[in-house]
Write an enzyme that holds these catalytic residues in place. Sequence first.
Site, PDB file in Angstrom:
ATOM      1  N   GLU A   1      38.440  45.011  38.759  1.00 46.17           N
ATOM      2  CA  GLU A   1      37.451  46.200  38.356  1.00 46.17           C
ATOM      3  C   GLU A   1      36.971  45.903  37.211  1.00 46.17           C
ATOM      4  O   GLU A   1      37.718  45.770  36.489  1.00 46.17           O
ATOM      5  CB  GLU A   1      38.305  47.626  38.418  1.00 46.17           C
ATOM      6  CG  GLU A   1      37.220  48.646  38.157  1.00 46.17           C
ATOM      7  CD  GLU A   1      37.926  50.027  38.232  1.00 46.17           C
ATOM      8  OE1 GLU A   1      37.096  51.140  37.740  1.00 46.17           O
ATOM      9  OE2 GLU A   1      38.953  50.302  38.746  1.00 46.17           O
ATOM     10  N   GLY A   2      35.674  45.829  37.192  1.00 44.09           N
ATOM     11  CA  GLY A   2      35.019  45.760  35.712  1.00 44.09           C
ATOM     12  C   GLY A   2      34.700  47.003  35.311  1.00 44.09           C
ATOM     13  O   GLY A   2      35.108  48.089  35.530  1.00 44.09           O
ATOM     14  N   ALA A   3      34.411  46.806  33.529  1.00 45.05           N
ATOM     15  CA  ALA A   3      33.979  48.018  33.084  1.00 45.05           C
ATOM     16  C   ALA A   3      32.518  48.360  32.964  1.00 45.05           C
ATOM     17  O   ALA A   3      31.889  47.570  32.620  1.00 45.05           O
ATOM     18  CB  ALA A   3      34.641  47.979  31.674  1.00 45.05           C
ATOM     19  N   GLY A   4      32.260  49.565  33.477  1.00 38.87           N
ATOM     20  CA  GLY A   4      30.807  49.992  33.611  1.00 38.87           C
ATOM     21  C   GLY A   4      30.126  49.135  34.421  1.00 38.87           C
ATOM     22  O   GLY A   4      30.623  48.753  35.530  1.00 38.87           O
TER      23      GLY A   4
ATOM     24  N   LYS B   1      42.314  45.375  35.863  1.00 38.56           N
ATOM     25  CA  LYS B   1      41.114  45.650  35.107  1.00 38.56           C
ATOM     26  C   LYS B   1      41.298  44.987  33.790  1.00 38.56           C
ATOM     27  O   LYS B   1      41.968  45.467  32.964  1.00 38.56           O
ATOM     28  CB  LYS B   1      41.023  47.257  35.071  1.00 38.56           C
ATOM     29  CG  LYS B   1      39.715  47.626  34.276  1.00 38.56           C
ATOM     30  CD  LYS B   1      39.486  49.106  34.621  1.00 38.56           C
ATOM     31  CE  LYS B   1      37.941  49.197  33.886  1.00 38.56           C
ATOM     32  NZ  LYS B   1      37.771  50.768  34.152  1.00 38.56           N
TER      33      LYS B   1
ATOM     34  N   THR C   1      36.649  53.025  40.590  1.00 34.91           N
ATOM     35  CA  THR C   1      38.118  53.080  40.364  1.00 34.91           C
ATOM     36  C   THR C   1      38.435  53.585  41.732  1.00 34.91           C
ATOM     37  O   THR C   1      39.528  53.168  42.421  1.00 34.91           O
ATOM     38  CB  THR C   1      38.504  53.936  39.514  1.00 34.91           C
ATOM     39  OG1 THR C   1      38.309  53.377  38.237  1.00 34.91           O
ATOM     40  CG2 THR C   1      40.081  54.052  39.287  1.00 34.91           C
TER      41      THR C   1
END
Length: 199
Positions: free
Chosen positions: A97-100, A32, A16
């Site tokens: 932005e990806g998660a994880g 996101k 982030t």
Amino acid sequence: MSGVFVTGTDTDVGKTMVSAWLVRSWRADYWKPIQSGTDDCWDADVIRKVAPDSHVHPSTYALKAPLSPHEAARLEGVTLRGEMFRLPPTQHPLVVEGAGGALVPINDDEVMADVMLRLGLPVLVVARSGLGTINHTLLTLEALRHRGLTVAGVILNGPPNPANARAIEQFGKIPVIAELPPLDGIAGLIAHPPLEWTL
């Protein structure tokens, strides 16, 4: 459309903060697709503080629990579906932005890398700068390339470590385009010079 998909070698590697840096540097939009942990914080709030003039596109899925996407969705009785993800329309560069990490599941059959493939953007990998990052970064690069994704570069987050940067470039056949040093939170990031590398 020009843009990048920001992924990481793990959670809490600084995706982030790096995304906010990119948005501010490029005057880009931010999106996101999956936000988990909305009870604690919204990553979009960081973007708005660092780059207040940027446009933040709403997440396709916003999940309350700070867990992996498939587990957070299961707790809410929601099934995340890859076909739901479409790049938002914009005339500006786009930072996604990806998660994880790249292989975190979004459902019983798909992982985050499948979302990246669907969106078709080049990928930037964010990694810690310290001990252990060489292996984690090389494994992430291998997984992304195995799926046919284009990796644009690596950004190391943390105290400068030239030896690790050189090893990643040598064995990963990839440029380390920047090293983001430890900063004093959002104020430090706002004061930090913009990234000179461009899309």
